[in-house]
Design a protein around this motif. Sequence first.
Motif, PDB file in Angstrom:
ATOM      1  N   ASP A 101      -1.374  -3.222  -7.014  1.00 18.80           N
ATOM      2  CA  ASP A 101      -1.786  -4.595  -7.331  1.00 18.80           C
ATOM      3  C   ASP A 101      -1.080  -5.666  -6.505  1.00 18.80           C
ATOM      4  O   ASP A 101      -1.094  -6.836  -6.890  1.00 18.80           O
ATOM      5  CB  ASP A 101      -1.524  -4.878  -8.817  1.00 18.80           C
ATOM      6  N   VAL A 102      -0.461  -5.281  -5.405  1.00 21.65           N
ATOM      7  CA  VAL A 102       0.354  -6.249  -4.653  1.00 21.65           C
ATOM      8  C   VAL A 102      -0.456  -7.478  -4.261  1.00 21.65           C
ATOM      9  O   VAL A 102       0.006  -8.616  -4.439  1.00 21.65           O
ATOM     10  CB  VAL A 102       0.999  -5.586  -3.409  1.00 21.65           C
ATOM     11  N   ASP A 103      -1.660  -7.288  -3.739  1.00 21.60           N
ATOM     12  CA  ASP A 103      -2.450  -8.448  -3.292  1.00 21.60           C
ATOM     13  C   ASP A 103      -2.798  -9.373  -4.453  1.00 21.60           C
ATOM     14  O   ASP A 103      -2.655 -10.601  -4.348  1.00 21.60           O
ATOM     15  CB  ASP A 103      -3.727  -7.978  -2.589  1.00 21.60           C
ATOM     16  N   ALA A 104      -3.247  -8.809  -5.561  1.00 19.95           N
ATOM     17  CA  ALA A 104      -3.591  -9.633  -6.732  1.00 19.95           C
ATOM     18  C   ALA A 104      -2.345 -10.296  -7.310  1.00 19.95           C
ATOM     19  O   ALA A 104      -2.395 -11.456  -7.740  1.00 19.95           O
ATOM     20  CB  ALA A 104      -4.268  -8.777  -7.794  1.00 19.95           C
ATOM     21  N   ASP A 105      -1.223  -9.577  -7.325  1.00 19.79           N
ATOM     22  CA  ASP A 105       0.015 -10.157  -7.858  1.00 19.79           C
ATOM     23  C   ASP A 105       0.477 -11.341  -7.017  1.00 19.79           C
ATOM     24  O   ASP A 105       0.972 -12.335  -7.550  1.00 19.79           O
ATOM     25  CB  ASP A 105       1.108  -9.085  -7.948  1.00 19.79           C
ATOM     26  N   LYS A 106       0.309 -11.258  -5.709  1.00 22.97           N
ATOM     27  CA  LYS A 106       0.640 -12.402  -4.845  1.00 22.97           C
ATOM     28  C   LYS A 106      -0.256 -13.591  -5.185  1.00 22.97           C
ATOM     29  O   LYS A 106       0.209 -14.715  -5.296  1.00 22.97           O
ATOM     30  CB  LYS A 106       0.427 -12.028  -3.374  1.00 22.97           C
ATOM     31  N   THR A 112       6.554  -8.864  -9.161  1.00 23.96           N
ATOM     32  CA  THR A 112       6.819  -7.429  -9.223  1.00 23.96           C
ATOM     33  C   THR A 112       7.756  -7.031  -8.097  1.00 23.96           C
ATOM     34  O   THR A 112       7.840  -7.707  -7.067  1.00 23.96           O
ATOM     35  CB  THR A 112       5.519  -6.603  -9.096  1.00 23.96           C
ATOM     36  N   LEU A 113       8.428  -5.935  -8.304  1.00 28.68           N
ATOM     37  CA  LEU A 113       9.324  -5.412  -7.277  1.00 28.68           C
ATOM     38  C   LEU A 113       8.543  -5.021  -6.028  1.00 28.68           C
ATOM     39  O   LEU A 113       9.007  -5.226  -4.904  1.00 28.68           O
ATOM     40  CB  LEU A 113      10.088  -4.206  -7.835  1.00 28.68           C
ATOM     41  N   ALA A 114       7.349  -4.457  -6.217  1.00 28.63           N
ATOM     42  CA  ALA A 114       6.530  -4.042  -5.075  1.00 28.63           C
ATOM     43  C   ALA A 114       6.139  -5.242  -4.204  1.00 28.63           C
ATOM     44  O   ALA A 114       6.062  -5.129  -2.979  1.00 28.63           O
ATOM     45  CB  ALA A 114       5.275  -3.327  -5.562  1.00 28.63           C
ATOM     46  N   TRP A 115       5.898  -6.391  -4.834  1.00 32.47           N
ATOM     47  CA  TRP A 115       5.536  -7.580  -4.069  1.00 32.47           C
ATOM     48  C   TRP A 115       6.770  -8.318  -3.562  1.00 32.47           C
ATOM     49  O   TRP A 115       6.886  -8.644  -2.390  1.00 32.47           O
ATOM     50  CB  TRP A 115       4.670  -8.516  -4.921  1.00 32.47           C
ATOM     51  N   ARG A 116       7.722  -8.595  -4.435  1.00 27.91           N
ATOM     52  CA  ARG A 116       8.883  -9.411  -4.063  1.00 27.91           C
ATOM     53  C   ARG A 116       9.833  -8.686  -3.111  1.00 27.91           C
ATOM     54  O   ARG A 116      10.541  -9.327  -2.350  1.00 27.91           O
ATOM     55  CB  ARG A 116       9.646  -9.858  -5.305  1.00 27.91           C
ATOM     56  N   ARG A 117       9.878  -7.371  -3.195  1.00 26.76           N
ATOM     57  CA  ARG A 117      10.728  -6.594  -2.276  1.00 26.76           C
ATOM     58  C   ARG A 117       9.826  -5.783  -1.348  1.00 26.76           C
ATOM     59  O   ARG A 117       9.409  -6.297  -0.326  1.00 26.76           O
ATOM     60  CB  ARG A 117      11.700  -5.688  -3.043  1.00 26.76           C
ATOM     61  N   SER A 118       9.518  -4.529  -1.725  1.00 21.52           N
ATOM     62  CA  SER A 118       8.591  -3.753  -0.898  1.00 21.52           C
ATOM     63  C   SER A 118       8.120  -2.512  -1.641  1.00 21.52           C
ATOM     64  O   SER A 118       8.860  -1.952  -2.460  1.00 21.52           O
ATOM     65  CB  SER A 118       9.263  -3.324   0.412  1.00 21.52           C
ATOM     66  N   PRO A 119       6.880  -2.066  -1.354  1.00 27.62           N
ATOM     67  CA  PRO A 119       6.397  -0.824  -1.946  1.00 27.62           C
ATOM     68  C   PRO A 119       7.285   0.368  -1.578  1.00 27.62           C
ATOM     69  O   PRO A 119       7.475   1.275  -2.389  1.00 27.62           O
ATOM     70  CB  PRO A 119       4.985  -0.669  -1.355  1.00 27.62           C
ATOM     71  N   ARG A 120       7.819   0.337  -0.381  1.00 33.40           N
ATOM     72  CA  ARG A 120       8.697   1.436   0.049  1.00 33.40           C
ATOM     73  C   ARG A 120       9.931   1.540  -0.840  1.00 33.40           C
ATOM     74  O   ARG A 120      10.352   2.635  -1.218  1.00 33.40           O
ATOM     75  CB  ARG A 120       9.105   1.214   1.505  1.00 33.40           C
ATOM     76  N   LEU A 121      10.516   0.415  -1.195  1.00 30.85           N
ATOM     77  CA  LEU A 121      11.670   0.398  -2.086  1.00 30.85           C
ATOM     78  C   LEU A 121      11.289   0.977  -3.451  1.00 30.85           C
ATOM     79  O   LEU A 121      12.035   1.765  -4.032  1.00 30.85           O
ATOM     80  CB  LEU A 121      12.204  -1.020  -2.251  1.00 30.85           C
ATOM     81  N   VAL A 122      10.123   0.585  -3.963  1.00 30.94           N
ATOM     82  CA  VAL A 122       9.669   1.075  -5.267  1.00 30.94           C
ATOM     83  C   VAL A 122       9.489   2.588  -5.238  1.00 30.94           C
ATOM     84  O   VAL A 122       9.888   3.293  -6.166  1.00 30.94           O
ATOM     85  CB  VAL A 122       8.362   0.366  -5.691  1.00 30.94           C
ATOM     86  N   ARG A 123       8.901   3.116  -4.181  1.00 29.35           N
ATOM     87  CA  ARG A 123       8.732   4.568  -4.055  1.00 29.35           C
ATOM     88  C   ARG A 123      10.097   5.253  -4.032  1.00 29.35           C
ATOM     89  O   ARG A 123      10.296   6.292  -4.649  1.00 29.35           O
ATOM     90  CB  ARG A 123       7.929   4.907  -2.798  1.00 29.35           C
ATOM     91  N   GLY A 124      11.048   4.660  -3.331  1.00 26.67           N
ATOM     92  CA  GLY A 124      12.403   5.216  -3.280  1.00 26.67           C
ATOM     93  C   GLY A 124      13.082   5.204  -4.643  1.00 26.67           C
ATOM     94  O   GLY A 124      13.761   6.164  -5.018  1.00 26.67           O
ATOM     95  N   ILE A 125      12.890   4.126  -5.385  1.00 27.08           N
ATOM     96  CA  ILE A 125      13.461   4.033  -6.738  1.00 27.08           C
ATOM     97  C   ILE A 125      12.871   5.117  -7.625  1.00 27.08           C
ATOM     98  O   ILE A 125      13.594   5.781  -8.385  1.00 27.08           O
ATOM     99  CB  ILE A 125      13.225   2.632  -7.342  1.00 27.08           C
ATOM    100  N   ALA A 126      11.553   5.326  -7.547  1.00 31.23           N
ATOM    101  CA  ALA A 126      10.899   6.341  -8.378  1.00 31.23           C
ATOM    102  C   ALA A 126      11.456   7.735  -8.078  1.00 31.23           C
ATOM    103  O   ALA A 126      11.741   8.515  -8.999  1.00 31.23           O
ATOM    104  CB  ALA A 126       9.390   6.314  -8.164  1.00 31.23           C
ATOM    105  N   ILE A 127      11.634   8.043  -6.803  1.00 31.27           N
ATOM    106  CA  ILE A 127      12.208   9.343  -6.433  1.00 31.27           C
ATOM    107  C   ILE A 127      13.654   9.422  -6.902  1.00 31.27           C
ATOM    108  O   ILE A 127      14.099  10.447  -7.432  1.00 31.27           O
ATOM    109  CB  ILE A 127      12.113   9.572  -4.912  1.00 31.27           C
ATOM    110  N   GLY A 128      14.404   8.338  -6.742  1.00 30.94           N
ATOM    111  CA  GLY A 128      15.803   8.324  -7.165  1.00 30.94           C
ATOM    112  C   GLY A 128      15.968   8.526  -8.661  1.00 30.94           C
ATOM    113  O   GLY A 128      16.834   9.280  -9.115  1.00 30.94           O
TER     114      GLY A 128
END
Length: 195
Positions: A101-106, A112-128
């Motif tokens: 939902d990054v585009d709609a959230d913008k 959201t973390l995916a928008w304000r930071r990055s989707p890559r960071l969110v994926r890393g957090i999920a794996i962590g």
Amino acid sequence: VLLSVIHPLMTLLVPLAVLGVVGYAGLPRNAWVPPGARRIKDLFVIKNLAVAGSITAFSLLLAIGVASEEPSPWTWSQWFWPGMFLLLHVLADSMLCDIDDVDADKRFDTQTLAWRRSPRLVRGIAIGVAFGLAMWALASAASSQTNFDGTHRIQWSGFMLVGSLCLSRVRAGSLRDAVDLRMPIGAALLVLLDL
């Protein structure tokens, strides 16, 4: 009807769930008073905690209702660790869903973390989170923190870790469906493992 079979008071979860959804995001932003007030859905990370907390509470209340019929029901302290385990998994999963939902959230200023930071960071957090919980399961497998058998706890944690690694490869736009599919598969695995 199904909830009443578990316990008559469980039927209260249905209207509570409806109220929770309305409180979270069930009304348009301009319906809130005072004008400009933000919905829970629009609050940075709080939105994810609200989703994870409500799903975890709903799941635990169901499990406690079922377990209360057993000869030796769990104590409240025995529910804490499975609850924390589920809370952290659902928290990470809800952040993953935000990637879709990054585009709609913008556009609508939903933080959201995916928008304000990055989707890559969110994926890393999920794996962590999944890796940390798998390590936690390994470390506590021999303990008596819960009624979970250590081997089953490790197997389920391993499944969730592999699932998180797979989810990290799913393209944006399909993540929510993949996340929604993983949890029932995980629940079915719990049943198969006789947890």
